[in-house]
Design an enzyme around this catalytic site. Structure first.
Site, PDB file in Angstrom:
ATOM      1  N   LYS A 179       0.864  -1.185   0.000  1.00  8.43           N
ATOM      2  CA  LYS A 179       0.000   0.000   0.000  1.00  8.43           C
ATOM      3  C   LYS A 179       0.899   1.234   0.000  1.00  8.43           C
ATOM      4  O   LYS A 179       1.386   1.668   1.012  1.00  8.43           O
ATOM      5  CB  LYS A 179      -0.893  -0.002   1.242  1.00  8.43           C
ATOM      6  CG  LYS A 179      -2.222   0.642   1.033  1.00  8.43           C
ATOM      7  CD  LYS A 179      -2.426   2.088   1.334  1.00  8.43           C
ATOM      8  CE  LYS A 179      -1.767   2.891   2.336  1.00  8.43           C
ATOM      9  NZ  LYS A 179      -1.476   4.272   1.813  1.00  8.43           N
ATOM     10  N   GLY A 232       7.252   5.354   7.701  1.00  7.45           N
ATOM     11  CA  GLY A 232       6.394   6.530   7.776  1.00  7.45           C
ATOM     12  C   GLY A 232       6.603   7.240   9.095  1.00  7.45           C
ATOM     13  O   GLY A 232       7.681   7.152   9.684  1.00  7.45           O
ATOM     14  N   SER A 233       5.572   7.906   9.567  1.00  5.30           N
ATOM     15  CA  SER A 233       5.739   8.737  10.753  1.00  5.30           C
ATOM     16  C   SER A 233       5.583   7.929  12.043  1.00  5.30           C
ATOM     17  O   SER A 233       4.965   6.858  12.060  1.00  5.30           O
ATOM     18  CB  SER A 233       4.735   9.879  10.723  1.00  5.30           C
ATOM     19  OG  SER A 233       3.438   9.348  10.860  1.00  5.30           O
ATOM     20  N   THR A 236       1.843   7.366  13.078  1.00 13.01           N
ATOM     21  CA  THR A 236       1.183   6.258  12.377  1.00 13.01           C
ATOM     22  C   THR A 236       1.679   4.913  12.908  1.00 13.01           C
ATOM     23  O   THR A 236       0.901   3.971  13.049  1.00 13.01           O
ATOM     24  CB  THR A 236       1.422   6.359  10.853  1.00 13.01           C
ATOM     25  OG1 THR A 236       1.003   7.642  10.415  1.00 13.01           O
ATOM     26  CG2 THR A 236       0.671   5.302  10.098  1.00 13.01           C
ATOM     27  N   ALA A 237       2.962   4.843  13.217  1.00 11.06           N
ATOM     28  CA  ALA A 237       3.533   3.589  13.737  1.00 11.06           C
ATOM     29  C   ALA A 237       2.877   3.195  15.056  1.00 11.06           C
ATOM     30  O   ALA A 237       2.639   2.008  15.317  1.00 11.06           O
ATOM     31  CB  ALA A 237       5.039   3.734  13.918  1.00 11.06           C
ATOM     32  N   GLU A 254      10.141   1.847  10.347  1.00  9.26           N
ATOM     33  CA  GLU A 254      11.182   2.837  10.003  1.00  9.26           C
ATOM     34  C   GLU A 254      10.525   4.203  10.062  1.00  9.26           C
ATOM     35  O   GLU A 254       9.676   4.513   9.231  1.00  9.26           O
ATOM     36  CB  GLU A 254      11.705   2.577   8.586  1.00  9.26           C
ATOM     37  CG  GLU A 254      12.416   1.251   8.398  1.00  9.26           C
ATOM     38  CD  GLU A 254      13.774   1.209   9.084  1.00  9.26           C
ATOM     39  OE1 GLU A 254      14.273   2.276   9.500  1.00  9.26           O
ATOM     40  OE2 GLU A 254      14.322   0.108   9.222  1.00  9.26           O
ATOM     41  N   CYS A 288      13.896  11.207   5.546  1.00  6.94           N
ATOM     42  CA  CYS A 288      13.951  10.930   6.987  1.00  6.94           C
ATOM     43  C   CYS A 288      15.348  11.166   7.541  1.00  6.94           C
ATOM     44  O   CYS A 288      15.520  11.385   8.731  1.00  6.94           O
ATOM     45  CB  CYS A 288      13.516   9.502   7.237  1.00  6.94           C
ATOM     46  SG  CYS A 288      14.449   8.305   6.280  1.00  6.94           S
ATOM     47  N   GLU A 392       9.992  16.781  14.231  1.00  2.00           N
ATOM     48  CA  GLU A 392      10.371  16.580  12.838  1.00  2.00           C
ATOM     49  C   GLU A 392       9.545  17.533  11.967  1.00  2.00           C
ATOM     50  O   GLU A 392       8.323  17.476  11.981  1.00  2.00           O
ATOM     51  CB  GLU A 392      10.101  15.131  12.428  1.00  2.00           C
ATOM     52  CG  GLU A 392      10.546  14.852  11.016  1.00  2.00           C
ATOM     53  CD  GLU A 392      10.221  13.437  10.547  1.00  2.00           C
ATOM     54  OE1 GLU A 392       9.080  13.003  10.721  1.00  2.00           O
ATOM     55  OE2 GLU A 392      11.130  12.791  10.002  1.00  2.00           O
TER      56      GLU A 392
HETATM   57  P1  NAD Z   1       2.608   8.617   7.271  1.00  2.00           P
HETATM   58  O1  NAD Z   1       2.894   7.881   8.520  1.00  2.00           O
HETATM   59  O2  NAD Z   1       1.563   9.643   7.289  1.00  2.00           O
HETATM   60  O3  NAD Z   1       2.195   7.619   6.115  1.00  2.00           O
HETATM   61  C1  NAD Z   1       3.006   6.541   5.723  1.00  2.00           C
HETATM   62  C2  NAD Z   1       2.141   5.466   5.109  1.00  2.00           C
HETATM   63  O4  NAD Z   1       1.282   4.921   6.115  1.00  2.00           O
HETATM   64  C3  NAD Z   1       1.226   5.948   3.991  1.00  2.00           C
HETATM   65  O5  NAD Z   1       1.137   4.953   3.008  1.00  2.00           O
HETATM   66  C4  NAD Z   1      -0.088   6.132   4.712  1.00  2.00           C
HETATM   67  O6  NAD Z   1      -1.203   6.050   3.858  1.00  2.00           O
HETATM   68  C5  NAD Z   1      -0.050   4.969   5.680  1.00  2.00           C
HETATM   69  N1  NAD Z   1      -0.926   5.125   6.858  1.00  2.00           N
HETATM   70  C6  NAD Z   1      -1.343   6.270   7.461  1.00  2.00           C
HETATM   71  N2  NAD Z   1      -2.151   5.987   8.503  1.00  2.00           N
HETATM   72  C7  NAD Z   1      -2.243   4.641   8.566  1.00  2.00           C
HETATM   73  C8  NAD Z   1      -2.926   3.732   9.428  1.00  2.00           C
HETATM   74  N3  NAD Z   1      -3.693   4.166  10.431  1.00  2.00           N
HETATM   75  N4  NAD Z   1      -2.784   2.412   9.227  1.00  2.00           N
HETATM   76  C9  NAD Z   1      -2.018   1.948   8.230  1.00  2.00           C
HETATM   77  N5  NAD Z   1      -1.355   2.749   7.374  1.00  2.00           N
HETATM   78  C10 NAD Z   1      -1.457   4.079   7.538  1.00  2.00           C
HETATM   79  O7  NAD Z   1       4.003   9.209   6.786  1.00  2.00           O
HETATM   80  P2  NAD Z   1       4.247  10.134   5.509  1.00  2.00           P
HETATM   81  O8  NAD Z   1       3.788  11.499   5.857  1.00  2.00           O
HETATM   82  O9  NAD Z   1       3.754   9.463   4.286  1.00  2.00           O
HETATM   83  O10 NAD Z   1       5.847  10.108   5.425  1.00  2.00           O
HETATM   84  C11 NAD Z   1       6.672  10.967   6.136  1.00  2.00           C
HETATM   85  C12 NAD Z   1       7.205  10.276   7.362  1.00  2.00           C
HETATM   86  O11 NAD Z   1       7.903   9.106   7.013  1.00  2.00           O
HETATM   87  C13 NAD Z   1       8.225  11.133   8.093  1.00  2.00           C
HETATM   88  O12 NAD Z   1       7.998  11.041   9.474  1.00  2.00           O
HETATM   89  C14 NAD Z   1       9.549  10.489   7.733  1.00  2.00           C
HETATM   90  O13 NAD Z   1      10.598  10.701   8.640  1.00  2.00           O
HETATM   91  C15 NAD Z   1       9.171   9.061   7.669  1.00  2.00           C
HETATM   92  N6  NAD Z   1      10.149   8.313   6.896  1.00  2.00           N
HETATM   93  C16 NAD Z   1      10.984   7.425   7.538  1.00  2.00           C
HETATM   94  C17 NAD Z   1      11.948   6.716   6.826  1.00  2.00           C
HETATM   95  C18 NAD Z   1      12.878   5.734   7.480  1.00  2.00           C
HETATM   96  O14 NAD Z   1      13.427   4.904   6.787  1.00  2.00           O
HETATM   97  N7  NAD Z   1      13.081   5.792   8.778  1.00  2.00           N
HETATM   98  C19 NAD Z   1      12.041   6.909   5.446  1.00  2.00           C
HETATM   99  C20 NAD Z   1      11.193   7.828   4.834  1.00  2.00           C
HETATM  100  C21 NAD Z   1      10.249   8.505   5.565  1.00  2.00           C
END
Ligand code: NAD
Length: 488
Positions: A179, A232-233, A236-237, A254, A288, A392
């Site tokens: 996804k 992601g963030s 969300t994690a 991550e 990130c 961040e």
């Molecule tokens: P996000 O957490 O908003 O979204 C990431 C993904 O998760 C998207 O596909 C989103 O649709 C999905 N998502 C959102 N809510 C969800 C839920 N409740 N259940 C399941 N999936 C869900 O993050 P973003 O804004 O897309 O990306 C930016 C973030 O990602 C920043 O915090 C950045 O630091 C982080 N990031 C980390 C790394 C790493 O390797 N550590 C790499 C790139 C980005």
């Protein structure tokens, strides 16, 4: 109007080897113009259910293929993406707002390399064996794929990060439901068109497009998806951890960062300044691993700041498809507003904005007036407790502060909730080792940034994540290990 909707790119889910339309769609914007240019399926439970079913059905065949067969298929897919590199790069730049140069030289080449890398590395793992002579026993471990992997990726490095998960997952013999971010779905959809030609059997890779709240959560909550790899963030994690807890899922997380650069007075500024500009502003600061807290030792603070600001002012911001542009558009209007609000907050606290947002004017080409652009922004005289030094921001904003001693800077660098990446600049080898050892950070780059060997672990400490990815780490995550004892 009909004429208008005809011009839009319409994506479809990819399930069991076929493109399938969805009952509802989301708008996707071109960040450099502000126009809707693409419609993305707004998938939910039903679509996820179909994709998981397809992935489950494909698992017995795919998991029983030899490593060599899977490796050859991954290599073929890498070749096919590479063959279309320019088309992928154009699409990524348009969809995400990043410069065409970055997409051409970083995103798509890395997506290609992800498949090549795991096609090779999968062939080189060995399992363990021990002997217990007095008991007449040997023990050995065997590894098997886990099943259907749920892969969820963000919008900043769309195909790069998605393939960093798909490649190891399928190389290990799992089947996947991916996804991508609803804001950057196009290159994943383009990749689906190449799967059959590469020899990936139907159902091995399924892609479901849509929001996190609907499609993402349906995947996280699905009982037949035993592992979730998420980038992601941190927020969300936390939600994913909660939602998957009843199923005891295996999670790889991550997450975000608030990455320090520590610049000692013996640093080679001729290397440090251009690299720290890149580490602060590359990909609009939407990586990130980007630097957002720069600690400079007192003796060189003014000189560093003067040169750093002068160089930042030279960065060209504008149409991402212009190859001379250094920085493109931010991902969305909302995100741009959020990033800007941090600069305002800092000013409200008495910090000084030395260049960029609110200080310099941004001249944009006619076609880009409604795009989500901002200038590289450098903030000084900001307190460590300020939200700009703690949270961040994920945009082209970096803070520069002075420090006096090694002991002090280590403490200050560690005083945030995150722990993803740090850079250390010094020509003193002893100091570099000492500082690197004491930083709470999954990655430490000294006298460089973003130099990666995919063999070695990647990931963050503290709120920056759980687990690591890399040749051995991804192999361990995407396989289940068993210990077998044989008595003769
Ligand atoms: P996000 O957490 O908003 O979204 C990431 C993904 O998760 C998207 O596909 C989103 O649709 C999905 N998502 C959102 N809510 C969800 C839920 N409740 N259940 C399941 N999936 C869900 O993050 P973003 O804004 O897309 O990306 C930016 C973030 O990602 C920043 O915090 C950045 O630091 C982080 N990031 C980390 C790394 C790493 O390797 N550590 C790499 C790139 C980005």
């Amino acid at each position: 109007t009909m004429a208008h909707s005809k011009a839009l790119l319409v994506l479809e889910n990819f399930i069991a080897g076929k493109f399938v339309p969805c009952s509802s769609y989301l708008n996707s914007y071109n960040p450099s113009t502000g126009d809707v240019y693409c419609r993305v399926p707004d998938s939910g439970k039903e679509e996820v259910e179909a994709a998981v079913k397809a992935a489950k059905a494909a698992f017995p065949i795919w998991s029983s293929k030899s490593l060599l067969e899977r490796s050859q298929i991954l290599n073929k897919l890498a070749d096919l993406i590479e063959h279309d590199l320019e088309a992928f790069a154009q699409a990524e730049s348009k969809d995400q707002g990043k410069t065409i140069t970055f997409a051409r030289t970083v995103d798509i080449p890395r997506a290609v390399y992800n498949f090549r890398f795991f096609a090779s590395s999968i062939l080189h793992h060995t399992t363990e064996c021990t002997e217990m002579a007095t008991m007449g026993c040997v023990h050995y471990t065997s590894r098997a794929p886990v099943g259907v992997a749920g892969l969820i990726s963000p919008w900043n490095l769309p195909l790069y990060l998605l393939t960093w998960k798909i490649a190891p997952a399928i190389a290990c013999g799992n089947t996947v439901v991916a996804k991508p971010s609803e804001m950057t779905s196009v290159t994943a959809w383009m990749m689906c068109k190449l799967l059959e030609k590469a020899g990936v059997p139907h159902g091995v890779v399924n892609v479901v497009f849509g929001t996190g709240a609907k499609a993402g959560e349906a995947l996280v909550c699905h009982p037949d998806v035993p592992l979730i790899s998420f980038t992601g963030s941190t927020l969300t994690a936390q939600r994913i951890t909660e939602k998957s807890a009843p199923h005891c899922k295996r999670l790889s997380l991550e997450l975000g960062g608030k990455n320090p650069a520590i610049i000692f007075d013996d640093a080679d500024l001729s290397q440090c300044i251009p690299t720290t500009l890149r580490s602060s502003f590359a990909n609009q600061g939407e990586i990130c691993l980007c630097t957002s807290r720069i600690f400079v030792q007192r003796g060189i603070y003014s000189e560093f700041l003067k040169r750093f600001v002068a160089e930042a002012k030279k960065w060209k911001v504008g149409n991402p498809s212009d190859p001379t542009v250094d920085m493109g558009a931010l991902i969305s209007k909302e995100h741009l507003e959020k990033v800007r609000s941090y600069v305002k907050k800092a000013q409200g606290e008495g910090a000084k904005v030395l260049c960029g947002e609110g200080v310099d004017s941004l001249a944009l080409p006619t076609g880009n007036q409604k795009g989500y652009f901002m200038l590289p922004t450098i903030i000084a005289e900001v307190k460590d407790e300020s939200c700009c030094m703690q949270e961040e921001i994920f945009g082209p904003v970096t803070c520069v502060v002075a420090f006096d001693t090694e002991e002090e800077v280590i403490k200050r660098a560690n005083s945030v909730k995150y722990g993803l990446a740090a850079t250390v600049w010094s020509s003193n080898v002893g100091r570099v080792h000492r500082v690197a050892q004491r930083l709470q950070s999954g990655l430490v780059w000294t006298n460089c940034w973003l130099v990666r060997d995919l063999n070695l672990p990647f990931g963050g400490m503290k709120a920056s994540g759980i687990g690591r990815e890399g040749a051995k780490d991804s192999y361990e995550f995407f396989t289940e290990v068993k210990t077998i004892t044989i008595k003769h």
